[in-house]
Structure formats: structure tokens, C-alpha cells
Design a protein around this motif. Structure first.
Motif, PDB file in Angstrom:
ATOM      1  N   ASP A  78       0.860  -1.182   0.000  1.00 47.33           N
ATOM      2  CA  ASP A  78       0.000   0.000   0.000  1.00 47.33           C
ATOM      3  C   ASP A  78       0.898   1.234   0.000  1.00 47.33           C
ATOM      4  OD1 ASP A  78      -1.843   1.993   0.335  1.00 47.33           O
ATOM      5  OD2 ASP A  78      -2.955   0.990   1.951  1.00 47.33           O
ATOM      6  N   ALA A  89       0.397   4.178  -1.149  1.00 51.16           N
ATOM      7  CA  ALA A  89      -0.282   5.423  -0.773  1.00 51.16           C
ATOM      8  C   ALA A  89      -0.256   5.605   0.739  1.00 51.16           C
ATOM      9  CB  ALA A  89      -1.712   5.424  -1.294  1.00 51.16           C
ATOM     10  N   ALA A  90      -0.476   4.511   1.475  1.00 56.64           N
ATOM     11  CA  ALA A  90      -0.453   4.585   2.936  1.00 56.64           C
ATOM     12  C   ALA A  90       0.949   4.918   3.435  1.00 56.64           C
ATOM     13  CB  ALA A  90      -0.933   3.264   3.532  1.00 56.64           C
ATOM     14  N   ARG A 150       3.274   6.626   1.776  1.00 55.66           N
ATOM     15  CA  ARG A 150       3.545   8.035   1.481  1.00 55.66           C
ATOM     16  C   ARG A 150       2.822   8.953   2.456  1.00 55.66           C
ATOM     17  NH1 ARG A 150       3.466   6.004  -3.931  1.00 55.66           N
ATOM     18  NH2 ARG A 150       1.219   6.348  -4.074  1.00 55.66           N
ATOM     19  N   ALA A 151       1.589   8.588   2.822  1.00 57.97           N
ATOM     20  CA  ALA A 151       0.832   9.398   3.776  1.00 57.97           C
ATOM     21  C   ALA A 151       1.497   9.380   5.148  1.00 57.97           C
ATOM     22  CB  ALA A 151      -0.604   8.889   3.871  1.00 57.97           C
TER      23      ALA A 151
END
Length: 267
Positions: free
Chosen positions: A232, A234-235, A237-238
Motif C-alpha cells: 500500500d 499510498a499509505a 507516502r501518507a
């Protein structure tokens, strides 16, 4: 210090100085894991996860004979007598296994004595493993005509590589702490008299570090070990962005410039 009991006292939990501690408390059976101990461990981990003061977690066995010697074989006839029963056993115990494998906060295994079978599986699910010189390891599956699940075997291969994994699984033999250190199964081996102090020094370091950094870096390491399709990104990077946008990042910079120890809050 705050103290708690789960699984009829066979799982002891405590919180002190930012460290949550789980003790597998069945020394008369060398801390072999029963079904309700798996559930109790999960409950203790939930307790620590909800407490922002807990910065890291230590798992250890009661007494001086074992970390966890494996599953409680006395329950096998009832709960693991055949393939169908094994599936039900896995279903009941999977919540605790998954919780430990996916735990966000750093987890340390403090190993003394026997660390066998499912006990080694628990240790492999932690992030850092510190063992005393008198520890013994092994996965005796071949001596019981059983096979371990994909997740546990994958964890073993990730740590020691396929050649050593074959040797450990196919022979079912015990090996000592120095061999465990040589093949990469444990991070560090210390004399028995130094085990508590070594782990205490490590937990103090982790408890003083930035919580967001600890959880994000752990998340990223776990992602590296997954197949690319299962990551994941995106997770990740967040989580990285949250570190850089945090008050703790500002505190870390100020503390560095002021030559003092930072006071991180996890925000």
C-alpha cells in the motif's frame, strides 16, 4: 506500573516507563501456548495499542526455562486431532497471530530458554529478538508429522534464507543461540546476567525516539518484504508526510540545534 491479567493469569501484562510487557505465564509447561493464551496475548496487545504512552512492547516467558516452548501439545487431541480440527484451531488463534504480525508499535522478543515451534513463530513476528546464551531454538514439525502455515514459513525464509529454512524445517533439530545469531534468526545474543539490562537499554532508546518515525519505518520495512502488488504505497507516502508535518519533527529539529534530548509526543 500498571498490571493486568488475561487468560486466567496465563498472560500477564504491565505498562511502565513507556514499555508494555507481555509475559507468557505457564512455566510448569515451559510457557506452551494454549488457545486462550493466544486470545489473552491479543487482548494485551489491544490494551497497549490504545495507550499513547506505550511506545514499544516486550514479549517474554515466565521463569528461566523457556520463552515459549511451542503449542500446548496436551490440547492437540482435542483441538488439533485432524485437518478439520486444525483449521478450527487456526481460526481461533489467528486473531492473535495476525494482531502481532500487523502490530504498529515496535515489538521486542526477550528470549531465554526454549523458543520452539509456535514459540519461534511468535518471536519471528516481532521486530527485534534478543536472546540469552542459554536459549535453544527449533521447529520440530517433522518430528510430529505436521506442517507450518505459509506466513510462518515465509517469516522464517525472510529472516534466514531458504537454505537455512530447509535445514531448520527438515531436521526438526534444536540449535543454540549462537547458531540462531549466525543464521540471522536473532539480532543479538548476550550472557544470561545481561539479558534484562540489554533489553531495558533498548526499550529506553525506543521509548525516547519519535513514535511516528518508529511506526512508519516499521510499516515500510514490512512493505519491502511483501510482493509489489500487495504494497500500500499510498499509505506509506501518507505516513511519511505525517512525520514531516508533525510537531515532533519540529521538536526534533529544535532539540538538535539546542543540543538537548527531544521530548516527543507522537503528534
Amino acid at each position: 506500573m500498571s498490571n493486568f491479567e488475561f487468560a486466567d493469569g496465563k498472560i500477564l501484562a504491565s505498562i511502565e516507563d513507556g514499555v508494555g510487557r507481555v509475559v507468557f505465564n505457564q512455566p510448569e509447561k515451559r510457557n506452551a501456548m494454549s488457545v486462550n493464551m493466544w486470545e489473552g496475548m491479543g487482548a494485551a496487545l489491544d490494551l497497549f495499542a490504545e495507550d499513547p504512552k506505550v511506545r514499544c512492547v516486550v514479549l517474554q516467558g515466565a521463569g528461566d526455562k523457556a520463552f515459549v516452548s511451542g503449542a500446548d501439545i496436551s490440547q492437540f487431541e482435542k483441538v488439533r486431532s485432524n485437518a478439520d480440527a486444525q483449521q478450527e484451531y487456526d481460526r481461533i488463534t489467528s486473531a492473535g497471530r495476525v494482531k502481532l504480525s500487523n502490530y504498529a508499535k515496535p515489538v521486542i522478543a526477550q528470549i531465554r530458554g526454549f523458543c520452539m515451534g509456535g514459540g519461534l513463530g511468535i518471536a519471528m513476528s516481532t521486530d527485534i529478538r534478543i536472546a540469552s546464551e542459554d536459549s535453544q531454538f527449533g521447529i520440530p514439525a517433522a518430528k510430529l508429522s505436521i506442517a507450518y502455515g505459509f506466513d510462518m514459513v515465509r517469516a522464517l525464509v525472510d529472516l534466514v534464507g531458504p537454505a537455512h529454512a530447509h535445514m531448520i524445517l527438515m531436521t526438526g533439530e534444536r540449535f543454540d543461540a549462537r547458531e540462531a545469531e549466525r543464521v540471522g534468526l536473532v539480532n543479538k545474543v548476550v550472557p544470561v546476567a545481561e539479558l534484562d539490562a540489554t533489553v531495558a537499554k533498548l526499550t529506553a532508546t525506543l521509548a525516547g525516539n519519535a513514535p511516528l518515525s518508529l511506526t512508519t519505518n516499521k510499516q515500510t520495512v514490512k512493505a519491502v518484504l511483501k510482493d509489489a502488488a500487495d504494497r500500500d504505497m499510498a499509505a506509506i507516502r501518507a505516513a511519511m508526510a505525517a512525520c514531516f508535518d508533525s510537531a515532533d519533527y519540529k521538536e526534533g529539529r529544535r532539540a538538535f540545534m539546542e543540543k538537548r534530548k527531544p521530548a516527543f509526543t507522537g503528534r
